[in-house]
Design an enzyme around this catalytic site. Sequence first.
Site, mmCIF file in Angstrom:
data_model
loop_
_atom_site.group_PDB
_atom_site.id
_atom_site.type_symbol
_atom_site.label_atom_id
_atom_site.label_comp_id
_atom_site.label_asym_id
_atom_site.label_seq_id
_atom_site.Cartn_x
_atom_site.Cartn_y
_atom_site.Cartn_z
ATOM 1 N N GLY A 12 50.598 38.654 46.954
ATOM 2 C CA GLY A 12 49.817 39.144 48.086
ATOM 3 C C GLY A 12 50.418 40.332 48.809
ATOM 4 O O GLY A 12 50.209 40.504 50.005
ATOM 5 N N SER A 13 51.135 41.204 48.069
ATOM 6 C CA SER A 13 51.707 42.364 48.761
ATOM 7 C C SER A 13 50.606 43.326 49.220
ATOM 8 O O SER A 13 50.727 43.943 50.285
ATOM 9 C CB SER A 13 52.734 43.080 47.880
ATOM 10 O OG SER A 13 52.133 43.573 46.714
ATOM 11 N N ARG A 64 34.351 26.959 35.480
ATOM 12 C CA ARG A 64 34.360 28.131 36.361
ATOM 13 C C ARG A 64 33.255 27.991 37.406
ATOM 14 O O ARG A 64 33.413 28.345 38.572
ATOM 15 C CB ARG A 64 34.131 29.394 35.507
ATOM 16 C CG ARG A 64 34.120 30.702 36.295
ATOM 17 C CD ARG A 64 33.898 31.912 35.388
ATOM 18 N NE ARG A 64 34.783 31.905 34.248
ATOM 19 C CZ ARG A 64 36.055 32.287 34.276
ATOM 20 N NH1 ARG A 64 36.574 32.720 35.400
ATOM 21 N NH2 ARG A 64 36.791 32.230 33.198
ATOM 22 N N MET A 89 43.243 36.471 40.177
ATOM 23 C CA MET A 89 43.299 36.597 38.725
ATOM 24 C C MET A 89 42.305 35.653 38.045
ATOM 25 O O MET A 89 42.600 35.041 37.018
ATOM 26 C CB MET A 89 44.726 36.358 38.239
ATOM 27 C CG MET A 89 45.734 37.333 38.845
ATOM 28 S SD MET A 89 45.297 39.076 38.647
ATOM 29 C CE MET A 89 45.756 39.325 36.940
ATOM 30 N N LEU A 92 34.981 35.749 38.857
ATOM 31 C CA LEU A 92 34.037 34.976 39.651
ATOM 32 C C LEU A 92 32.839 34.633 38.773
ATOM 33 O O LEU A 92 32.370 35.467 37.996
ATOM 34 C CB LEU A 92 33.551 35.801 40.850
ATOM 35 C CG LEU A 92 34.606 36.176 41.895
ATOM 36 C CD1 LEU A 92 33.978 37.048 42.966
ATOM 37 C CD2 LEU A 92 35.235 34.935 42.514
ATOM 38 N N ASN A 106 37.133 44.903 44.457
ATOM 39 C CA ASN A 106 38.322 44.455 43.724
ATOM 40 C C ASN A 106 39.299 45.621 43.574
ATOM 41 O O ASN A 106 38.868 46.756 43.379
ATOM 42 C CB ASN A 106 37.889 43.978 42.324
ATOM 43 C CG ASN A 106 39.039 43.453 41.492
ATOM 44 O OD1 ASN A 106 39.980 42.848 42.016
ATOM 45 N ND2 ASN A 106 38.972 43.674 40.192
ATOM 46 N N THR A 107 40.582 45.324 43.692
ATOM 47 C CA THR A 107 41.576 46.349 43.378
ATOM 48 C C THR A 107 42.098 46.089 41.975
ATOM 49 O O THR A 107 42.274 44.934 41.571
ATOM 50 C CB THR A 107 42.769 46.326 44.353
ATOM 51 O OG1 THR A 107 43.537 45.162 44.116
ATOM 52 C CG2 THR A 107 42.311 46.352 45.781
ATOM 53 N N HIS A 108 42.353 47.172 41.246
ATOM 54 C CA HIS A 108 42.807 47.016 39.866
ATOM 55 C C HIS A 108 43.915 48.028 39.578
ATOM 56 O O HIS A 108 43.781 49.205 39.926
ATOM 57 C CB HIS A 108 41.635 47.222 38.902
ATOM 58 C CG HIS A 108 42.017 46.977 37.481
ATOM 59 N ND1 HIS A 108 42.233 45.714 36.976
ATOM 60 C CD2 HIS A 108 42.261 47.842 36.461
ATOM 61 C CE1 HIS A 108 42.585 45.800 35.709
ATOM 62 N NE2 HIS A 108 42.615 47.079 35.374
ATOM 63 N N SER A 135 42.554 51.634 40.929
ATOM 64 C CA SER A 135 41.117 51.768 41.216
ATOM 65 C C SER A 135 40.683 50.691 42.191
ATOM 66 O O SER A 135 41.221 49.581 42.191
ATOM 67 C CB SER A 135 40.290 51.597 39.930
ATOM 68 O OG SER A 135 40.706 52.484 38.918
ATOM 69 N N ASP A 140 30.937 43.439 39.756
ATOM 70 C CA ASP A 140 29.655 43.047 39.166
ATOM 71 C C ASP A 140 29.927 41.935 38.161
ATOM 72 O O ASP A 140 31.002 41.332 38.178
ATOM 73 C CB ASP A 140 28.924 44.261 38.569
ATOM 74 C CG ASP A 140 29.640 44.836 37.346
ATOM 75 O OD1 ASP A 140 30.648 44.236 36.893
ATOM 76 O OD2 ASP A 140 29.191 45.880 36.846
ATOM 77 N N ASP A 144 35.773 44.166 35.412
ATOM 78 C CA ASP A 144 36.183 45.470 35.950
ATOM 79 C C ASP A 144 35.229 46.595 35.553
ATOM 80 O O ASP A 144 35.658 47.719 35.261
ATOM 81 C CB ASP A 144 37.628 45.801 35.524
ATOM 82 C CG ASP A 144 38.620 44.765 36.037
ATOM 83 O OD1 ASP A 144 38.421 44.258 37.145
ATOM 84 O OD2 ASP A 144 39.578 44.450 35.310
HETATM 85 C C1 GAR Z 1 47.591 44.029 42.134
HETATM 86 O O1 GAR Z 1 48.187 45.073 41.425
HETATM 87 C C2 GAR Z 1 46.138 43.898 41.745
HETATM 88 O O2 GAR Z 1 45.510 45.088 41.496
HETATM 89 C C3 GAR Z 1 46.237 43.093 40.494
HETATM 90 O O3 GAR Z 1 47.171 42.097 40.819
HETATM 91 C C4 GAR Z 1 48.142 42.677 41.686
HETATM 92 C C5 GAR Z 1 48.370 41.738 42.837
HETATM 93 O O4 GAR Z 1 49.545 42.073 43.524
HETATM 94 N N1 GAR Z 1 44.964 42.581 40.093
HETATM 95 C C6 GAR Z 1 44.550 42.560 38.840
HETATM 96 O O5 GAR Z 1 45.236 42.896 37.897
HETATM 97 C C7 GAR Z 1 43.143 42.044 38.655
HETATM 98 N N2 GAR Z 1 42.689 42.335 37.321
HETATM 99 P P1 GAR Z 1 49.902 41.411 44.911
HETATM 100 O O6 GAR Z 1 49.644 39.907 44.770
HETATM 101 O O7 GAR Z 1 51.340 41.720 45.130
HETATM 102 O O8 GAR Z 1 49.014 42.042 45.945
#
Ligand code: GAR
Length: 202
Positions: A12-13, A64, A89, A92, A106-108, A135, A140, A144
């Site tokens: 969760g950084s 799921r 991870m 949905l 979503n962050t990727h 990104s 959707d 990704d």
């Molecule tokens: C992040 O880099 C995020 O983009 C990635 O997990 C990491 C979480 O880091 N997500 C994916 O790869 C989703 N496909 P964090 O827990 O330190 O925030």
Amino acid sequence: MLTVAVLISGTGSNLRALLEAASDPGFPARIVVVGADREAEGLAHAEDFGIPSFTVPWSAHESREAWGAELDAQLRVWRPDLIVLSGLMRLLPAAVVAAWAPRIINTHPAYLPEFPGAHGVRDALAAGAAQTGASVIVVDDGVDTGPILAQERVDVLADDTEHTLHERIKPVERRLLIDVVRAIATGELVLGSGARPSEPSA
Ligand code: GAR
């Protein structure tokens, strides 16, 4: 004020960076709840900031869809304007995406559509890419594949490991995520309109 739920699986950084940004009274969004699919380390950040949290354990559900139904029920308690997947991870289920779209982002850790999926950083290294990136997208039904809201390139260095490269990508992700949430909150970015934050709104 835009209300935000953040969903995580890990450290969760990026969540913490968003919590820090949102603790500024001038930030136009506030995080109302943090959810996780396991007893994630990152839930401690929510506690630090006095934000409620919930866990919907993936392992406690047979499918799921069953997991998603409970997640959806938890989210409905908080009725957030926006859901941020920040290192969740799990995919949905379609019913959850349909219920909240286009208000899930979503962050990727890659420059989509390059290297989608659970191992974006590892896959970029394995491909020998000279550059990868970060990104922020709308979620959707695909993996990704949603509309890209913001992205930026990050160089891959010759001696990079998955860890060092990921640690260099994350600060970029954080900046993009905070900018996107701010732009959604101010109305500069309207989800579903196809506009990027840097583009003038119509
Ligand atoms: C992040 O880099 C995020 O983009 C990635 O997990 C990491 C979480 O880091 N997500 C994916 O790869 C989703 N496909 P964090 O827990 O330190 O925030």
